[in-house]
Design a protein around this motif. Structure first.
Motif, PDB file in Angstrom:
ATOM      1  N   LEU A 246       0.803  -1.221   0.000  1.00 42.71           N
ATOM      2  CA  LEU A 246       0.000   0.000   0.000  1.00 42.71           C
ATOM      3  C   LEU A 246       0.836   1.272   0.000  1.00 42.71           C
ATOM      4  O   LEU A 246       0.554   2.197  -0.749  1.00 42.71           O
ATOM      5  N   THR A 247       1.841   1.362   0.855  1.00 39.72           N
ATOM      6  CA  THR A 247       2.517   2.647   1.019  1.00 39.72           C
ATOM      7  C   THR A 247       4.032   2.596   0.853  1.00 39.72           C
ATOM      8  O   THR A 247       4.662   3.640   0.757  1.00 39.72           O
ATOM      9  N   ASN A 248       4.608   1.412   0.835  1.00 39.43           N
ATOM     10  CA  ASN A 248       6.060   1.337   0.767  1.00 39.43           C
ATOM     11  C   ASN A 248       6.730   2.065   1.921  1.00 39.43           C
ATOM     12  O   ASN A 248       7.871   2.522   1.793  1.00 39.43           O
ATOM     13  N   GLY A 249       6.023   2.217   3.014  1.00 40.52           N
ATOM     14  CA  GLY A 249       6.625   2.871   4.178  1.00 40.52           C
ATOM     15  C   GLY A 249       6.359   4.366   4.264  1.00 40.52           C
ATOM     16  O   GLY A 249       6.527   4.962   5.307  1.00 40.52           O
ATOM     17  N   GLY A 250       5.917   4.965   3.161  1.00 39.73           N
ATOM     18  CA  GLY A 250       5.725   6.409   3.123  1.00 39.73           C
ATOM     19  C   GLY A 250       4.338   6.790   3.592  1.00 39.73           C
ATOM     20  O   GLY A 250       3.611   5.925   4.063  1.00 39.73           O
ATOM     21  N   PRO A 251       3.900   8.002   3.503  1.00 39.17           N
ATOM     22  CA  PRO A 251       4.706   9.182   3.201  1.00 39.17           C
ATOM     23  C   PRO A 251       5.512   9.623   4.427  1.00 39.17           C
ATOM     24  O   PRO A 251       5.062   9.445   5.543  1.00 39.17           O
ATOM     25  N   LEU A 252       6.668  10.187   4.156  1.00 38.17           N
ATOM     26  CA  LEU A 252       7.574  10.672   5.205  1.00 38.17           C
ATOM     27  C   LEU A 252       7.875   9.595   6.251  1.00 38.17           C
ATOM     28  O   LEU A 252       7.987   9.883   7.430  1.00 38.17           O
ATOM     29  N   ASN A 253       7.954   8.353   5.795  1.00 40.77           N
ATOM     30  CA  ASN A 253       8.267   7.222   6.675  1.00 40.77           C
ATOM     31  C   ASN A 253       7.255   7.031   7.794  1.00 40.77           C
ATOM     32  O   ASN A 253       7.559   6.435   8.818  1.00 40.77           O
ATOM     33  N   LYS A 254       6.039   7.503   7.573  1.00 39.89           N
ATOM     34  CA  LYS A 254       5.032   7.397   8.632  1.00 39.89           C
ATOM     35  C   LYS A 254       4.508   5.971   8.773  1.00 39.89           C
ATOM     36  O   LYS A 254       3.852   5.649   9.759  1.00 39.89           O
ATOM     37  N   THR A 255       4.721   5.125   7.787  1.00 43.28           N
ATOM     38  CA  THR A 255       4.151   3.781   7.876  1.00 43.28           C
ATOM     39  C   THR A 255       5.204   2.674   7.768  1.00 43.28           C
ATOM     40  O   THR A 255       4.847   1.510   7.683  1.00 43.28           O
ATOM     41  N   THR A 256       6.475   3.041   7.754  1.00 45.60           N
ATOM     42  CA  THR A 256       7.474   1.973   7.676  1.00 45.60           C
ATOM     43  C   THR A 256       7.476   1.205   9.001  1.00 45.60           C
ATOM     44  O   THR A 256       7.293   1.781  10.071  1.00 45.60           O
ATOM     45  N   THR A 257       7.609  -0.116   8.905  1.00 48.07           N
ATOM     46  CA  THR A 257       7.564  -0.941  10.117  1.00 48.07           C
ATOM     47  C   THR A 257       8.858  -1.740  10.247  1.00 48.07           C
ATOM     48  O   THR A 257       9.689  -1.727   9.338  1.00 48.07           O
ATOM     49  N   ILE A 258       8.992  -2.439  11.363  1.00 50.88           N
ATOM     50  CA  ILE A 258      10.250  -3.152  11.607  1.00 50.88           C
ATOM     51  C   ILE A 258      10.521  -4.169  10.493  1.00 50.88           C
ATOM     52  O   ILE A 258      11.602  -4.194   9.912  1.00 50.88           O
ATOM     53  N   VAL A 259       9.511  -4.983  10.185  1.00 51.22           N
ATOM     54  CA  VAL A 259       9.751  -6.014   9.172  1.00 51.22           C
ATOM     55  C   VAL A 259       9.985  -5.385   7.805  1.00 51.22           C
ATOM     56  O   VAL A 259      10.791  -5.876   7.013  1.00 51.22           O
ATOM     57  N   HIS A 260       9.319  -4.272   7.531  1.00 49.61           N
ATOM     58  CA  HIS A 260       9.563  -3.558   6.269  1.00 49.61           C
ATOM     59  C   HIS A 260      11.020  -3.124   6.191  1.00 49.61           C
ATOM     60  O   HIS A 260      11.662  -3.273   5.148  1.00 49.61           O
ATOM     61  N   GLN A 261      11.563  -2.637   7.283  1.00 46.23           N
ATOM     62  CA  GLN A 261      12.981  -2.255   7.312  1.00 46.23           C
ATOM     63  C   GLN A 261      13.875  -3.484   7.154  1.00 46.23           C
ATOM     64  O   GLN A 261      14.885  -3.430   6.449  1.00 46.23           O
TER      65      GLN A 261
END
Lengths: 306, 434, 287
Positions: A246-261
């Motif tokens: 959905l977001t690829n972690g964006g916008p402004l890294n507001k949705t990036t999660t541990i597993v995504h990292q």
């Protein structure tokens, strides 16, 4: 009688001495061996990688605690941990409460019960890719379905996934939508193990349905609730797929999660050693939360059934 | 009691049957994979990034013909989606020593994988290959890393200017005259933008707001800017040229001439979705738009990128690589040569619309569709792809994130570039590890 | 009685609204599968397709070898589910009801397995599959061949037992009245008979639950088949779905048509399994 047998030390006085069941080892052997070989050993290998600079190709070199030290200074990882907590906080309770409510409703006699059961469960079986694409339409920033709906009510459209203040909420809503079916099913199956005699007795005593729900259903569902709580905590902390699509972690890294990292650092940057260190930190977090759950979950868990 | 026993027996039979079944499946499958099959038969594995049907049909034909002309050779073909899916599969394959002999993959992978020694240097093979001299120099250079040839470019993907003639006409602009400079582009884009209240519903110019680096790079290069000094690992994207380009983009985004979108999500791409009037996009986007919207036939213009200080644009490239783990490198290069032949290059154009990469095909190519192909050919010849440094994906991730911060008004374009460069300098010691 | 009927009607109506809300994205998927690409991308959205393009389904199924994809997925899912039902319920029973030294430590070590993300353990597991001794051309050291790569075994083996299933079954068995096995023990039945003749027959709801979850997880798994399979003959349905999207374009109508068909078996399974969620199974067993 104690039915939740997780704590070994606190044997209630009432319990009889039961001989040791050697057969227990036979019962767990097949499952445990598979688990040990294909999940537990890789986990230990991951632990080893976290102390190396493994990049999937060259022989890993030992780097001590370098990865962990780097992790400590990594702002992006800090953001990811924070986001993961936010996601968990806002998704666990609603999905459990709604799941329980729907399970109780759909356990009773209801017109269209089958249709309702299927509708609630279908989100859970549809693969994430297709589901995410549908939600991308719903959340579309220009003329998405949600925005059209807002417009008909005279409200201003929102950029949902592209607005830093709503992106996480959008992901949480989709996460809840997808997992209600799952908690509902587990609750439904848990409800089946409650002897009907209890309700009959309560009914004869003149207890209302609501009273029965709080006096019988909730206490009797404790092992199920405990299971769902533990699993929901763990699953929420592992949230990845919807973020990735959905977001690829964006916008402004507001949705990036541990597993995504973990995924980005490991598979995009080839820094599997560093990614493994992140995985170990996540492991410690989930372990602590699970231990906390066990501690709280076992309190007053002695239910007399017979 | 008897019923239970029957149930148990059924269960046991099912289990046994499934074990047998899985064992069979296993044998068949490994036989197909094993390169050392009986009777001198050779198996060549070939993976390609991408899963679309037209290209699959193309490869199926090429492989059939290759097998026919090489008796005893079987080509095992597999396809994997672009992006992190392919990265994951390749990493698993290289880690376990099961990488494919030949791989069709992106330019962005060259530095990272060549540096690890996963790609075989092709100079020794290429020197003996007559076709090398015919290749466009810019295309050949894309496969070079540290003075060695690691990949052979064969599917260029340059960004060209696409515009909707029908929308130009409706806005009172000359449909045959695309914007010729940045000022005109900004003016036209604003004129073409349609809003519903504060929400943009038709983008004047399609600017990605997430993963915006490919779009951004086109403008930085046009303005004479550079991305990075690969030898010294020194970021150059905080130069005045680059900042000017960044500010230009940031201003446009803040005016709301675009609809927020992520350049890595095919489903959000504005132009093929009919949500943008002008776009820097690949010729493939043109083809898809024409296919999905038959009513737009003849209403989409294609031209080269806008010139400012230099002629430049972003150009992606797909290359053929050979795995250093391959046990049949001569056969692998044979296959690559077949794909690169004049005949196949032309077939690729005819079947997939792929721009040609051979000088000898230039005239035929341009003559075939003069209105579009001249622009595409030019874009291929001066296009520039992802920077060839091992940490390019992380670097572009940083650039995109700081650009995003500027789009969302938390900092200026200038600050975004300076912050990105500072962050990269700080992270470099962690990123250059091998 | 009238009031009772009244509440049923109210509850039914509320449920219907909730059900439709939950189902909406899915319905959106189905109607999209019947539209043309032009209509999907048009600026004006209509829920009902202008032209019902049932053709999309046959076009989608002719892209790629769907018979092969479906049969691969069926085989892999069936084997995984059968094994996991047996293994997980046995282990869950032992952890819940039997008393043996080290039980709680072993149980906790099982729980650990779900606390590390698959992304971190995927590559080590993959290496184990590749270096499995004596299989797929490997020698005793696990060298020389391809192990279980590109085989059904490789797709099944790591998933036939796991933390989730064991934990789920354990929690269910914990709820069982202890009177059950005490009665059996007085009769002199051994543990195996207690499990297979008393517990298992009463576990239909949990076995149905586990079967549903395991089928869904295996059927929808994408990453593992992606790295595990290398040939067209071994592809599963989820990998097949990638054919409708390319780097620059998504063929929405075909993708949604194929996805609808891929989801269908799971919905049918759910319809078949949900009838076990009927009140009172355990009580009937008690009497």
């Amino acid at each position: 009688m104690n039915s939740a047998a997780t704590s070994k030390a606190t044997t209630p006085k009432s319990r009889r001495r039961v001989p040791i069941d050697k057969a227990g080892y036979l019962f767990i052997a097949p499952g445990y061996l598979v688990y040990f070989a294909f999940i537990f050993i890789p986990l230990l290998v991951g632990l080893y990688y976290s102390f190396t600079n493994y990049n999937f190709y060259s022989t890993p070199a030992f780097v001590g605690f370098d990865n962990y030290v780097r992790l400590f200074h990594d702002k992006l990882f800090g953001t990811a941990v924070y986001n993961t907590f936010i996601y968990s906080l806002f998704s666990i309770f609603p999905q459990m409460a709604l799941g329980l409510l729907l399970a109780v409703l759909l356990n009773g006699k209801l017109r269209g019960r089958l249709f309702a059961r299927v509708s609630v469960y279908v989100p859970n079986v549809t693969s994430m890719v297709a589901v995410s694409m549908i939600w991308l339409w719903i959340y579309d920033p220009s003329l998405g379905i949600l925005n059209r709906a807002l417009k008909t009510f005279g409200l201003d459209p929102v950029q949902w996934l592209y607005d830093p203040s709503t992106a996480m909420a959008a992901i949480v809503i989709m996460g809840i939508w997808k997992s209600i079916g799952y908690t509902m099913i587990v609750y439904l199956s848990g409800l089946q193990s409650i002897p009907t005699s209890l309700y009959e007795a309560a009914h004869m005593d003149g207890a209302t349905k609501i009273r029965q729900f709080f006096a019988i259903t909730i206490p009797m569902l404790k092992p199920t609730t405990f299971f769902i709580l533990v699993m929901s905590c763990i699953n929420s902390f592992m949230v990845f797929e919807q973020v990735n699509i959905l977001t690829n972690g964006g916008p402004l890294n507001k949705t990036t999660t541990i597993v995504h990292q973990i995924y980005l650092r490991g598979f995009q940057d080839f820094q599997m050693g560093y990614a493994s260190a992140m995985a170990m930190v996540l492991f410690v977090i989930t372990l602590l939360i699970t231990l906390l759950n066990f501690r709280l979950g076992n309190k007053g868990n002695d239910i007399d059934v017979d | 009691m008897r019923k239970r026993k029957a149930l148990l027996t059924t269960l046991c039979v099912t289990v046994l049957a499934s074990i047998a079944l899985s064992a069979c499946g296993n044998n068949n499958a490994t036989e197909q994979l094993n390169p050392k099959s009986e009777g001198g038969r050779k198996t060549l594995t070939f993976w390609r990034a991408g899963t679309d049907a037209p290209e699959k049909a193309y490869w199926t034909r090429v492989i059939q013909e290759f097998e026919a002309s090489h008796p005893g050779v079987k080509v095992n073909y597999s396809e994997v989606p672009f992006g992190n899916d392919m990265e994951t599969k390749l990493n698993a394959a290289y880690a376990s020593g099961t990488a494919p002999d030949v791989l069709s993959y992106t330019l962005a992978s060259v530095a990272q994988r060549a540096n690890l020694g996963q790609y075989e240097p092709l100079d020794a093979y290429a020197d003996k290959w007559e076709g090398k001299g015919d290749m466009m120099e810019s295309v050949l250079n894309t496969g070079m890393y540290k003075d060695k040839l690691y990949g052979i470019g064969f599917i260029p993907d340059p960004r060209v200017l696409l515009w909707r003639k029908d929308l130009f006409e409706a806005a009172g602009l000359d449909p045959e005259k695309p914007p010729a400079n940045w000022e005109e582009l900004a003016k036209d884009a604003e004129l073409l933008t349609k809003k519903d209240g504060n929400t943009t519903v038709m983008a004047g110019l399609a600017i990605p707001t997430a993963n915006a680096w490919t779009f951004w790079q086109s403008f930085v290069l046009q303005n004479g800017g550079k991305i990075i000094d690969a030898d010294k690992n020194e970021p150059l994207f905080d130069s005045p040229e680059s900042i000017e380009a960044t500010n230009y983009i940031v201003d446009l985004v803040k005016k709301g001439i675009t609809i927020p979108n992520d350049s890595t999500k095919a489903n959000e791409n504005l132009f093929p979705n009919g949500k943008a009037a002008i776009a820097y996009d690949s010729p493939a986007a043109y083809v898809n738009t024409q296919k999905d919207h038959p009513e737009l036939a003849g209403k989409i213009g294609v031209s080269g990128p806008i010139e400012r200080k230099t002629k430049a644009t972003f150009a992606g490239m797909r290359l053929l690589f050979m795995s250093s783990q391959s046990k049949q490198k001569d056969l692998a290069f044979d296959f690559m040569q077949t794909v690169m032949s004049k005949e196949e290059t032309w077939n690729r154009y005819k079947e997939l619309g792929t721009p040609v990469v051979l000088n000898s095909l230039k005239e035929d190519y341009i003559k075939d569709k003069p209105d579009m192909n001249q622009a595409v050919f030019d874009a291929v010849s001066y296009g520039e792809g992802a920077a060839k440094v091992t940490y390019s994906s992380k670097m572009y991730e940083m650039i995109s994130q700081h650009l995003e911060a500027a789009f969302y008004n938390t900092k200026t374009g200038e600050q975004a570039m300076k912050d990105a460069a500072a962050e990269l300098r700080k992270e470099l010691p962690n990123l250059i590890t091998n | 009685m009238i009031t009772r009927k009244g509440t049923t009607v109210i509850f039914s109506t509320v449920m219907l609204i909730i059900a439709l809300l939950m189902l909406f994205p899915f319905l959106l998927m189905v109607v999209t599968s019947l539209k043309t690409m032009g209509e999907i991308q048009s600026p004006t959205f209509t829920f009902i397709p202008k032209h019902w393009l049932f053709d999309n389904y046959s076009v989608a199924m002719r892209r790629g070898d769907w018979v092969q994809y479906f049969s691969n997925s069926f085989i892999v899912t069936a084997i995984t589910v059968v094994f996991s039902l047996v293994f997980n319920s046995m282990a869950g029973f032992a952890f819940a009801r039997l008393r043996f030294p080290g039980r709680d430590v072993l149980f906790f070590s099982v729980l650990i397995g779900i606390m590390v993300p698959a992304q971190a353990t995927m590559i080590p597991t993959f290496l184990m599959m590749k270096m499995f001794p004596f299989f797929g051309g490997n020698d005793w050291q696990g060298q020389g061949g391809f192990g279980f790569i590109n085989s059904y075994t490789g797709l099944v083996l790591p998933f036939i037992a796991g933390s989730f299933g064991i934990f789920l079954c354990r929690q269910y068995f914990l709820n069982f009245p202890r009177a059950l096995d005490e009665a059996a023990q007085i009769d002199g039945a051994n543990v195996f008979r207690v499990f297979f003749q008393i517990y298992l027959p009463l576990s239909k709801p949990i076995l149905a639950t586990l079967a549903i979850f395991k089928t869904t997880a295996t059927w929808n798994d994408y990453m593992w088949p992606l790295i595990m399979t290398n040939t067209e003959q071994m592809r599963t349905v989820q990998l097949g779905l990638t054919i409708f999207r390319s780097e620059t374009n998504v063929e929405w109508n075909l993708l949604m048509a194929a996805t609808t068909l891929v989801v269908l078996p799971l919905v049918l399974l759910f319809l078949a399994a949900q009838k076990y969620f009927v009140q009172g199974i355990v009580t009937t067993g008690l009497k």
